[in-house]
Design a protein around this motif. Structure first.
Motif, PDB file in Angstrom:
ATOM      1  N   TRP A  69       0.851  -1.185   0.000  1.00  0.00           N
ATOM      2  CA  TRP A  69       0.000   0.000   0.000  1.00  0.00           C
ATOM      3  C   TRP A  69       0.890   1.240   0.000  1.00  0.00           C
ATOM      4  CZ3 TRP A  69      -5.160   1.181   0.000  1.00  0.00           C
ATOM      5  CH2 TRP A  69      -5.504   2.470   0.389  1.00  0.00           C
ATOM      6  N   GLY A  74      -2.784   3.583  -3.462  1.00  0.00           N
ATOM      7  CA  GLY A  74      -3.467   2.357  -3.040  1.00  0.00           C
ATOM      8  C   GLY A  74      -2.510   1.188  -3.094  1.00  0.00           C
ATOM      9  N   LEU A  75      -3.035   0.011  -3.415  1.00  0.00           N
ATOM     10  CA  LEU A  75      -2.188  -1.175  -3.549  1.00  0.00           C
ATOM     11  C   LEU A  75      -1.380  -1.044  -4.840  1.00  0.00           C
ATOM     12  CD1 LEU A  75      -4.621  -3.991  -2.382  1.00  0.00           C
ATOM     13  CD2 LEU A  75      -2.576  -3.164  -1.193  1.00  0.00           C
ATOM     14  N   ARG A  91      -3.750   1.280  -7.600  1.00  0.00           N
ATOM     15  CA  ARG A  91      -5.188   1.212  -7.296  1.00  0.00           C
ATOM     16  C   ARG A  91      -5.724  -0.220  -7.335  1.00  0.00           C
ATOM     17  NH1 ARG A  91      -7.871   6.380 -10.464  1.00  0.00           N
ATOM     18  NH2 ARG A  91      -6.207   7.827 -10.011  1.00  0.00           N
ATOM     19  N   ASN A  92      -4.845  -1.191  -7.205  1.00  0.00           N
ATOM     20  CA  ASN A  92      -5.232  -2.595  -7.340  1.00  0.00           C
ATOM     21  C   ASN A  92      -6.128  -3.090  -6.214  1.00  0.00           C
ATOM     22  OD1 ASN A  92      -3.580  -3.596  -9.727  1.00  0.00           O
ATOM     23  ND2 ASN A  92      -2.057  -2.497  -8.516  1.00  0.00           N
ATOM     24  N   GLN A  93      -6.872  -4.135  -6.527  1.00  0.00           N
ATOM     25  CA  GLN A  93      -7.697  -4.843  -5.550  1.00  0.00           C
ATOM     26  C   GLN A  93      -6.851  -5.904  -4.838  1.00  0.00           C
ATOM     27  OE1 GLN A  93     -10.500  -8.039  -7.021  1.00  0.00           O
ATOM     28  NE2 GLN A  93     -11.990  -6.500  -6.412  1.00  0.00           N
ATOM     29  N   SER A 110      -1.274  -8.330 -10.883  1.00  0.00           N
ATOM     30  CA  SER A 110      -2.223  -7.786  -9.909  1.00  0.00           C
ATOM     31  C   SER A 110      -3.625  -7.853 -10.490  1.00  0.00           C
ATOM     32  CB  SER A 110      -1.854  -6.343  -9.545  1.00  0.00           C
ATOM     33  OG  SER A 110      -1.974  -5.497 -10.661  1.00  0.00           O
ATOM     34  N   GLY A 113      -8.601  -2.687  -9.252  1.00  0.00           N
ATOM     35  CA  GLY A 113      -9.537  -2.350  -8.180  1.00  0.00           C
ATOM     36  C   GLY A 113      -9.696  -0.856  -7.993  1.00  0.00           C
ATOM     37  N   ARG A 114     -10.004  -0.464  -6.754  1.00  0.00           N
ATOM     38  CA  ARG A 114     -10.196   0.961  -6.451  1.00  0.00           C
ATOM     39  C   ARG A 114      -9.541   1.335  -5.127  1.00  0.00           C
ATOM     40  NH1 ARG A 114     -16.584   1.712  -5.834  1.00  0.00           N
ATOM     41  NH2 ARG A 114     -16.550   0.498  -7.712  1.00  0.00           N
ATOM     42  N   SER A 115      -8.469   0.641  -4.761  1.00  0.00           N
ATOM     43  CA  SER A 115      -7.798   0.955  -3.498  1.00  0.00           C
ATOM     44  C   SER A 115      -7.175   2.346  -3.559  1.00  0.00           C
ATOM     45  CB  SER A 115      -6.728  -0.101  -3.193  1.00  0.00           C
ATOM     46  OG  SER A 115      -5.709  -0.089  -4.171  1.00  0.00           O
ATOM     47  N   GLY A 116      -6.942   2.929  -2.412  1.00  0.00           N
ATOM     48  CA  GLY A 116      -6.352   4.259  -2.348  1.00  0.00           C
ATOM     49  C   GLY A 116      -7.378   5.354  -2.211  1.00  0.00           C
ATOM     50  N   ASP A 121     -13.447   1.659 -10.142  1.00  0.00           N
ATOM     51  CA  ASP A 121     -12.450   0.634 -10.417  1.00  0.00           C
ATOM     52  C   ASP A 121     -11.597   1.099 -11.595  1.00  0.00           C
ATOM     53  OD1 ASP A 121     -13.447  -1.131  -8.458  1.00  0.00           O
ATOM     54  OD2 ASP A 121     -14.990  -1.833  -9.834  1.00  0.00           O
TER      55      ASP A 121
END
Length: 142
Positions: A69, A74-75, A91-93, A110, A113-116, A121
């Motif tokens: 992270w 994000g990831l 921004r990976n899941q 990877s 996703g929508r991390s961060g 997505d």
């Protein structure tokens, strides 16, 4: 420690300008150098829209130097391609590779996703040379 033998791509990154595969199977939605939504900063990479869990692929062989992270990203997975070139996938899941892993061109590294803290997505992708963002259009196959 066994010496890692590259099975696919032995040409150096810098010799592959305009020939690298895309990290994702869609056209990017937000492009390098364009103003961000805040109208203050410019994008240092490309953003691809897509479905959560879709595969994100390495654009070239290299070694994973970051897989964790990071605030604002994000990831994030960063692959070192040698000679100062790196690619960033944010921004990976889910991250599928660990620091020290070798990856091949086209290998799934990877899941999108929508991390961060993002609300859509997407994959955020950069190419950097000695830390300076490069326009992916110059590097990836049209």
């Amino acid at each position: 420690f066994l010496n890692y033998e590259r099975t696919q791509e032995s040409r150096p990154f810098r010799s592959l300008k305009g020939k690298l595969p895309s990290p994702f199977n869609q056209k990017p939605k937000k492009l390098f150098g364009r103003l961000q939504d805040n109208h203050k900063q410019k994008w240092a990479g490309w953003t691809y829209g897509g479905r959560a869990g879709s595969h994100v692929k390495a654009i070239h062989h290299g070694r994973v130097v970051f897989s964790d992270w990071l605030r604002g990203f994000g990831l994030l997975t960063i692959v070192d391609h040698g000679q100062g070139y790196m690619s960033l996938y944010a921004r990976n899941q889910a991250l599928l590779k660990s620091v020290g892993d070798w990856v091949e061109t086209g290998e799934v590294i990877s899941k999108l996703g929508r991390s961060g803290g993002y609300d859509e997505d997407a994959l955020y992708f950069e190419i950097r040379y000695k830390g300076t963002p490069q326009n992916p259009r110059r590097w990836l196959k049209g």
